[in-house]
Design an enzyme around this catalytic site. Sequence first.
Site, mmCIF file in Angstrom:
data_model
loop_
_atom_site.group_PDB
_atom_site.id
_atom_site.type_symbol
_atom_site.label_atom_id
_atom_site.label_comp_id
_atom_site.label_asym_id
_atom_site.label_seq_id
_atom_site.Cartn_x
_atom_site.Cartn_y
_atom_site.Cartn_z
ATOM 1 C CD GLU A 1 1.996 8.401 -3.216
ATOM 2 O OE1 GLU A 1 2.831 8.221 -4.340
ATOM 3 O OE2 GLU A 1 2.823 8.039 -1.941
ATOM 4 C CG ASP B 1 4.959 3.375 -0.731
ATOM 5 O OD1 ASP B 1 5.550 2.842 -1.551
ATOM 6 O OD2 ASP B 1 4.514 4.299 -0.611
ATOM 7 C CG ASP B 2 9.006 4.034 -0.230
ATOM 8 O OD1 ASP B 2 9.988 3.500 -0.846
ATOM 9 O OD2 ASP B 2 8.074 4.427 -0.573
HETATM 10 N N1 LIG Z 1 5.465 6.255 -2.143
HETATM 11 C C1 LIG Z 1 5.816 6.695 -3.265
HETATM 12 N N2 LIG Z 1 5.113 7.425 -4.428
HETATM 13 C C2 LIG Z 1 5.807 7.428 -5.434
HETATM 14 N N3 LIG Z 1 7.084 7.131 -5.616
HETATM 15 C C3 LIG Z 1 7.812 6.607 -4.720
HETATM 16 N N4 LIG Z 1 9.074 6.313 -4.942
HETATM 17 C C4 LIG Z 1 9.224 5.433 -3.537
HETATM 18 N N5 LIG Z 1 8.060 5.424 -2.882
HETATM 19 C C5 LIG Z 1 7.244 6.271 -3.654
HETATM 20 ZN ZN LIG Z 2 4.963 3.092 -3.932
#
Ligand SMILES: Nc1ncnc2[nH]cnc12
Ligand SMILES: [Zn+2]
EC number: 3.5.4.2
Length: 322
Positions: free
Chosen positions: A190, A268-269
Amino acid sequence: MTTPKAELHCHIEGATPPALAARLADKYGIDLSSWLHEGRYVWHDFSSFIACYAAIASVFRSEEDFAALAEAYLDELAAAGAIYSELFVSPEQGLAAGLSRDGYMRAISAGIEAARNRTGIECRMVMIGERHMGPEQVEGAARYAVSCGFPLLTGFNMAGDERVGRVADYARAFDIARDGGLKLTIHAGEVCGPGSVRDALDLVRPDRIGHGVRAVEDPGLVRRLADEGVVLEVCPGSNIALSVYPDFRSHPLRQLFDAGVRVTLNSDDPPFFDTSLAREYAVAQSEMGLSAAAIAAMTRQAIAAAFVDEPTRARLYARLDG
Ligand SMILES: Nc1ncnc2[nH]cnc12
Ligand SMILES: [Zn+2]
């Protein structure tokens, strides 16, 4: 009818709507002004995102708060057509809130049950160890994961700052989780490049990889991912918000799919990245050049790679086909 969807990669505290964070901060007298402004989370790079995430996660203080978060997120997913969700959970947040790890797990489990009873959405939990907290903490998370006995917990994952430490330092945590019968996934490729994905494959032997998209920088590694059938939990909107890629057109989802890598679509978030699972599905078609058939194949792939028992997987396929 809405397109059926499935999600394998969402951090539950990362799904907190800004309005809910503001309401809880107000209720508990927490100052969020550095992290939440005019209904938007405030961060500017990966490090400040991780700090903002931690601040937002700290507004949950009771079992009811955590249960309501899980239930509300799953209700939203189900309304968008999702039949399956895996939620990344962090019982350390329970401790920080003055609860126990068990209290936290009980609360998220209750939220999941409530959403399933109302909407039919199936959900499993994947426990997170935070890499930047160091190997001891991550091993502690793995030990708790294999001993806590919550039936909806079926996997173990490491998130957090990929730039901290070496994958080798965390291999033991994954051994503990694997030996305890949990499925494995790990954030890699990532923020860091192909070497991080290679280390994850060699040292952790995961069932899936979180993100993994930067493998695209090494054609040999892309071939290996395709040949070995490694499943990637791809989160395009997150990658763009965190400046891994400048825009959706430059994102390698399509390239990886065309190379035969098993990819899935995830948020993801979501509110941190101005996205949602529904938006990821829409943008994959409208901006990333993927056909409806390709996207349906990704949903099927998510069910194939879900951390569920086989009768549950068969029921999920039946819902997809029904
Ligand atoms: N995209 C992400 N990468 C790493 N840790 C995380 N914790 C929450 N979102 C994350
Ligand atoms: Zn993540």
